[in-house]
Design a protein around this motif. Structure first.
Motif, mmCIF file in Angstrom:
data_model
loop_
_atom_site.group_PDB
_atom_site.id
_atom_site.type_symbol
_atom_site.label_atom_id
_atom_site.label_comp_id
_atom_site.label_asym_id
_atom_site.label_seq_id
_atom_site.Cartn_x
_atom_site.Cartn_y
_atom_site.Cartn_z
ATOM 1 N N ASP A 182 26.564 103.853 -32.441
ATOM 2 C CA ASP A 182 27.168 104.937 -31.679
ATOM 3 C C ASP A 182 26.495 106.286 -31.958
ATOM 4 O O ASP A 182 26.278 107.083 -31.053
ATOM 5 C CB ASP A 182 28.666 105.016 -31.988
ATOM 6 C CG ASP A 182 29.379 106.012 -31.099
ATOM 7 O OD1 ASP A 182 29.206 105.917 -29.863
ATOM 8 O OD2 ASP A 182 30.081 106.897 -31.640
ATOM 9 N N TYR A 183 26.134 106.553 -33.225
ATOM 10 C CA TYR A 183 25.524 107.846 -33.547
ATOM 11 C C TYR A 183 24.157 108.000 -32.886
ATOM 12 O O TYR A 183 23.766 109.100 -32.516
ATOM 13 C CB TYR A 183 25.439 108.064 -35.062
ATOM 14 C CG TYR A 183 24.555 107.090 -35.802
ATOM 15 C CD1 TYR A 183 23.208 107.375 -36.025
ATOM 16 C CD2 TYR A 183 25.062 105.900 -36.288
ATOM 17 C CE1 TYR A 183 22.393 106.492 -36.703
ATOM 18 C CE2 TYR A 183 24.261 105.011 -36.969
ATOM 19 C CZ TYR A 183 22.925 105.306 -37.177
ATOM 20 O OH TYR A 183 22.126 104.425 -37.842
ATOM 21 N N LEU A 229 23.392 106.593 -29.900
ATOM 22 C CA LEU A 229 23.721 106.830 -28.488
ATOM 23 C C LEU A 229 24.121 108.285 -28.264
ATOM 24 O O LEU A 229 23.714 108.900 -27.279
ATOM 25 C CB LEU A 229 24.831 105.882 -28.028
ATOM 26 C CG LEU A 229 24.454 104.406 -27.957
ATOM 27 C CD1 LEU A 229 25.680 103.558 -27.651
ATOM 28 C CD2 LEU A 229 23.367 104.183 -26.925
ATOM 29 N N ARG A 230 24.920 108.842 -29.191
ATOM 30 C CA ARG A 230 25.322 110.256 -29.069
ATOM 31 C C ARG A 230 24.114 111.184 -29.188
ATOM 32 O O ARG A 230 23.991 112.158 -28.460
ATOM 33 C CB ARG A 230 26.377 110.606 -30.115
ATOM 34 C CG ARG A 230 27.751 110.000 -29.829
ATOM 35 C CD ARG A 230 28.856 110.615 -30.690
ATOM 36 N NE ARG A 230 28.528 110.761 -32.103
ATOM 37 C CZ ARG A 230 28.769 109.840 -33.059
ATOM 38 N NH1 ARG A 230 29.349 108.700 -32.733
ATOM 39 N NH2 ARG A 230 28.443 110.079 -34.309
ATOM 40 N N ALA A 231 23.201 110.868 -30.095
ATOM 41 C CA ALA A 231 22.004 111.700 -30.264
ATOM 42 C C ALA A 231 21.134 111.649 -29.013
ATOM 43 O O ALA A 231 20.612 112.680 -28.564
ATOM 44 C CB ALA A 231 21.207 111.235 -31.486
ATOM 45 N N LEU A 232 20.976 110.488 -28.426
ATOM 46 C CA LEU A 232 20.185 110.365 -27.200
ATOM 47 C C LEU A 232 20.830 111.139 -26.051
ATOM 48 O O LEU A 232 20.139 111.783 -25.265
ATOM 49 C CB LEU A 232 19.991 108.895 -26.832
ATOM 50 C CG LEU A 232 19.101 108.092 -27.777
ATOM 51 C CD1 LEU A 232 19.149 106.602 -27.424
ATOM 52 C CD2 LEU A 232 17.678 108.605 -27.751
ATOM 53 N N ALA A 233 22.167 111.075 -25.960
ATOM 54 C CA ALA A 233 22.875 111.823 -24.914
ATOM 55 C C ALA A 233 22.686 113.326 -25.116
ATOM 56 O O ALA A 233 22.489 114.075 -24.151
ATOM 57 C CB ALA A 233 24.357 111.461 -24.917
#
Length: 122
Positions: free
Chosen positions: A101-102, A104-108
């Motif tokens: 999840d971390y 995915l959040r960084a990519l977003a």
């Protein structure tokens, strides 16, 4: 006695299966290459192996192979090979773990905040 009989019968099954594999024969074979570089081929064997492929030489290929693994499980592999590389699919292939999840959040965040080049004055 039962245990010995079971071991002997399992050994015989393995030996008979190995003998069947060594005696397998080609049951179908076809190969075609056309002047424009396209091709197709297929083959099958008496022990249940079936494969086929078609494509454009050196550019792309699409194919599949089907057989029974030594443990008795059916294997069905389909693949595509082209400018994006070799991409096999099949239920027996391992799958990568999910993206944390971390990450995915960084990519977003990176996508929402594109890098802006700062122009320095001379």
């Amino acid at each position: 006695m039962f245990k010995s009989a079971l071991i002997i019968s399992l050994f015989l099954v393995v030996v008979i299966r190995a003998a069947d594999e060594s005696q397998s024969e080609t049951t179908k074979y076809r190969s075609e290459v056309k002047p424009d570089g396209t091709y197709s081929w297929e083959f099958g064997t008496s022990n249940g192996i079936d494969a086929q492929e078609n494509g454009l030489g050196g550019v792309q290929a699409v194919g599949s192979v089907r057989y029974t693994a030594p443990d008795g499980s059916p294997i069905q592999l389909e693949y595509t090979a082209d400018e994006n590389g070799y991409r096999p699919t099949g239920a027996h292939l391992p799958t990568p773990p999910p993206i944390p999840d971390y990450i995915l959040r960084a990519l977003a965040y990176i996508e929402a905040h594109p890098f802006e080049r700062i122009q320095l004055k001379k």
